[in-house]
Structures are given as structure tokens and as C-alpha cells.
Write a protein that holds these residues in place. Structure first.
Motif, PDB file in Angstrom:
ATOM      1  N   HIS A  75      -9.953  38.664 -40.374  1.00 49.39           N
ATOM      2  CA  HIS A  75     -10.853  39.807 -40.158  1.00 49.39           C
ATOM      3  C   HIS A  75     -11.772  39.533 -38.968  1.00 49.39           C
ATOM      4  N   SER A  76     -11.132  39.107 -37.867  1.00 49.31           N
ATOM      5  CA  SER A  76     -11.905  38.776 -36.683  1.00 49.31           C
ATOM      6  C   SER A  76     -11.032  38.876 -35.441  1.00 49.31           C
ATOM      7  N   MET A  77     -11.658  38.609 -34.312  1.00 50.66           N
ATOM      8  CA  MET A  77     -10.997  38.630 -33.015  1.00 50.66           C
ATOM      9  C   MET A  77     -11.790  37.745 -32.074  1.00 50.66           C
ATOM     10  N   GLU A  78     -11.206  37.422 -30.940  1.00 53.31           N
ATOM     11  CA  GLU A  78     -11.947  36.724 -29.904  1.00 53.31           C
ATOM     12  C   GLU A  78     -12.995  37.689 -29.353  1.00 53.31           C
ATOM     13  N   LEU A  79     -14.200  37.211 -29.159  1.00 53.00           N
ATOM     14  CA  LEU A  79     -15.245  38.068 -28.600  1.00 53.00           C
ATOM     15  C   LEU A  79     -15.042  38.203 -27.091  1.00 53.00           C
ATOM     16  N   PRO A  80     -15.226  39.410 -26.566  1.00 48.45           N
ATOM     17  CA  PRO A  80     -15.108  39.561 -25.111  1.00 48.45           C
ATOM     18  C   PRO A  80     -16.241  38.828 -24.406  1.00 48.45           C
ATOM     19  N   VAL A  82     -18.507  39.361 -22.133  1.00 47.86           N
ATOM     20  CA  VAL A  82     -19.294  40.350 -21.397  1.00 47.86           C
ATOM     21  C   VAL A  82     -20.691  40.426 -22.013  1.00 47.86           C
ATOM     22  N   ASP A  83     -21.617  41.066 -21.294  1.00 48.59           N
ATOM     23  CA  ASP A  83     -22.958  41.280 -21.827  1.00 48.59           C
ATOM     24  C   ASP A  83     -22.880  42.090 -23.116  1.00 48.59           C
ATOM     25  N   LEU A  84     -23.831  41.846 -24.004  1.00 48.73           N
ATOM     26  CA  LEU A  84     -23.845  42.521 -25.305  1.00 48.73           C
ATOM     27  C   LEU A  84     -24.048  44.030 -25.201  1.00 48.73           C
ATOM     28  N   ASN A  85     -24.594  44.517 -24.092  1.00 47.01           N
ATOM     29  CA  ASN A  85     -24.806  45.958 -23.933  1.00 47.01           C
ATOM     30  C   ASN A  85     -23.680  46.639 -23.136  1.00 47.01           C
ATOM     31  N   THR A  86     -22.601  45.913 -22.859  1.00 47.03           N
ATOM     32  CA  THR A  86     -21.463  46.482 -22.135  1.00 47.03           C
ATOM     33  C   THR A  86     -20.862  47.640 -22.940  1.00 47.03           C
ATOM     34  N   PRO A  87     -20.565  48.769 -22.314  1.00 46.44           N
ATOM     35  CA  PRO A  87     -19.908  49.876 -23.024  1.00 46.44           C
ATOM     36  C   PRO A  87     -18.453  49.477 -23.344  1.00 46.44           C
ATOM     37  N   ILE A  88     -18.138  49.462 -24.637  1.00 49.25           N
ATOM     38  CA  ILE A  88     -16.820  49.011 -25.097  1.00 49.25           C
ATOM     39  C   ILE A  88     -16.165  50.084 -25.944  1.00 49.25           C
ATOM     40  N   ILE A  89     -14.887  50.342 -25.673  1.00 47.19           N
ATOM     41  CA  ILE A  89     -14.055  51.170 -26.548  1.00 47.19           C
ATOM     42  C   ILE A  89     -13.013  50.250 -27.159  1.00 47.19           C
ATOM     43  N   THR A  90     -12.954  50.205 -28.485  1.00 40.85           N
ATOM     44  CA  THR A  90     -11.923  49.436 -29.174  1.00 40.85           C
ATOM     45  C   THR A  90     -10.769  50.375 -29.514  1.00 40.85           C
ATOM     46  N   HIS A  91      -9.551  49.819 -29.535  1.00 41.34           N
ATOM     47  CA  HIS A  91      -8.416  50.624 -29.996  1.00 41.34           C
ATOM     48  C   HIS A  91      -7.290  49.733 -30.477  1.00 41.34           C
ATOM     49  N   LYS A 102     -14.796  47.378 -34.108  1.00 39.94           N
ATOM     50  CA  LYS A 102     -16.096  47.952 -33.736  1.00 39.94           C
ATOM     51  C   LYS A 102     -17.181  47.363 -34.633  1.00 39.94           C
ATOM     52  N   ASP A 103     -16.933  47.351 -35.939  1.00 42.52           N
ATOM     53  CA  ASP A 103     -17.905  46.794 -36.886  1.00 42.52           C
ATOM     54  C   ASP A 103     -18.149  45.305 -36.616  1.00 42.52           C
ATOM     55  N   PHE A 104     -17.082  44.564 -36.337  1.00 44.91           N
ATOM     56  CA  PHE A 104     -17.172  43.131 -36.055  1.00 44.91           C
ATOM     57  C   PHE A 104     -18.008  42.886 -34.799  1.00 44.91           C
ATOM     58  N   LEU A 105     -17.729  43.643 -33.748  1.00 40.45           N
ATOM     59  CA  LEU A 105     -18.487  43.479 -32.502  1.00 40.45           C
ATOM     60  C   LEU A 105     -19.960  43.804 -32.716  1.00 40.45           C
ATOM     61  N   THR A 106     -20.234  44.868 -33.457  1.00 36.84           N
ATOM     62  CA  THR A 106     -21.622  45.247 -33.743  1.00 36.84           C
ATOM     63  C   THR A 106     -22.331  44.136 -34.519  1.00 36.84           C
ATOM     64  N   LYS A 107     -21.649  43.563 -35.507  1.00 42.15           N
ATOM     65  CA  LYS A 107     -22.246  42.459 -36.282  1.00 42.15           C
ATOM     66  C   LYS A 107     -22.492  41.236 -35.411  1.00 42.15           C
ATOM     67  N   ASN A 108     -21.770  41.125 -34.318  1.00 43.61           N
ATOM     68  CA  ASN A 108     -21.934  40.001 -33.403  1.00 43.61           C
ATOM     69  C   ASN A 108     -22.834  40.331 -32.220  1.00 43.61           C
ATOM     70  N   GLY A 109     -23.604  41.414 -32.337  1.00 44.82           N
ATOM     71  CA  GLY A 109     -24.638  41.706 -31.365  1.00 44.82           C
ATOM     72  C   GLY A 109     -24.299  42.711 -30.279  1.00 44.82           C
ATOM     73  N   PHE A 110     -23.064  43.196 -30.229  1.00 46.28           N
ATOM     74  CA  PHE A 110     -22.707  44.193 -29.221  1.00 46.28           C
ATOM     75  C   PHE A 110     -23.326  45.530 -29.636  1.00 46.28           C
ATOM     76  N   THR A 111     -23.919  46.219 -28.675  1.00 46.41           N
ATOM     77  CA  THR A 111     -24.751  47.375 -29.006  1.00 46.41           C
ATOM     78  C   THR A 111     -24.193  48.718 -28.552  1.00 46.41           C
ATOM     79  N   ASN A 112     -23.054  48.730 -27.865  1.00 45.73           N
ATOM     80  CA  ASN A 112     -22.584  49.966 -27.240  1.00 45.73           C
ATOM     81  C   ASN A 112     -21.063  50.082 -27.416  1.00 45.73           C
ATOM     82  N   VAL A 113     -20.621  50.302 -28.668  1.00 44.35           N
ATOM     83  CA  VAL A 113     -19.199  50.234 -28.994  1.00 44.35           C
ATOM     84  C   VAL A 113     -18.745  51.508 -29.697  1.00 44.35           C
TER      85      VAL A 113
END
Length: 131
Positions: A75-80, A82-91, A102-113
Motif C-alpha cells: 500500500h505504497s509507492m516510491e515518493l516523487p 519534487v517539492d511537496l507543493n508540486t501540482p501532481i495528478i496521479t493515475h 493520492k491519499d498516500f502522497l497527502t499523508k506524506n506531506g504533498f499538498t497539491n494532488v
């Protein structure tokens, strides 16, 4: 006779085409598209169908995208990287793993997913699939 079209059904959490269009426009060159599909069809047999529609990012094909496969086991992936505020689209193919990522990235501090669904969600894919 009605001329309205029925929107494609999407999985929970998949952003609308309008949301994706606005997000891509605002992100500009900062946009990162994270492709969660797995290159091994034995691991993710369902990815074969979506890969027929759109391949993995490579060289100049999908230049704003990276492939960071989602692990259903962990239930994970390699983190990109990039800066935590980078605009990211997951698919993924249609959005299930896209939402988990998206949920995983948000839990790891990414703010724009946003979850973009994937190539199987044609109206959404049209907004960012070439990025």
C-alpha cells in the motif's frame, strides 16, 4: 430525443474533467503526472488494457509524467523527488490506485494532488494524458 450525453462512470475520488483542466492550466510547467501502473502484467493484469490506450512515459512521450508503480502488497509507492507543493495528478488505469496514491502522497506531506483516473476514463485523460 435528448442530445445530452451520459458522463462516463468514474471511481470514487476521480476528479472531474473540469477540475483537471483548471489544475493543468494553473500548474503549467510545474505539473507532474504520476503513472502508477505496473510494467509487469503478471503483477497487474488489468494494466494491459490501459497500456493499449496509452503507454508508459518515455523520452518525449508524456514529458511531464513519471512511472512510480503502486504496490498493492505494501500500500505504497516510491515518493516523487519534487517539492511537496508540486501540482501532481496521479493515475492508474481507471482511478482505484490513483486514489490510494493520492491519499498516500497527502499523508506524506504533498499538498497539491488530484486523482486523474487514467486512460480508461477518456474525458479525464483528454485533459492531461499528453502531459
Amino acid at each position: 430525443m435528448s442530445t445530452e450525453t451520459t458522463p462516463e462512470p468514474t471511481k470514487a475520488g476521480v476528479s472531474s474533467p473540469d477540475e483537471l483542466r483548471d489544475f493543468v492550466s494553473k500548474a503549467g510547467s510545474r505539473l507532474l503526472v504520476v503513472d502508477l501502473r505496473h510494467p509487469d502484467p503478471n503483477v497487474e493484469p488489468d494494466d494491459v488494457e490501459s497500456l493499449e490506450v496509452a503507454g508508459f512515459p518515455k523520452d518525449k512521450y508524456r514529458p511531464r509524467a513519471v512511472n512510480l508503480p503502486w504496490s498493492r502488497e505494501n500500500h505504497s509507492m516510491e515518493l516523487p523527488n519534487v517539492d511537496l507543493n508540486t501540482p501532481i495528478i496521479t493515475h492508474c488505469g481507471a482511478g482505484g490506485r490513483g486514489q490510494e496514491a493520492k491519499d498516500f502522497l497527502t499523508k506524506n506531506g504533498f499538498t497539491n494532488v488530484l486523482n486523474g483516473g487514467g486512460p480508461k476514463v477518456k474525458a479525464c485523460w483528454a485533459e492531461y494524458g499528453s502531459k
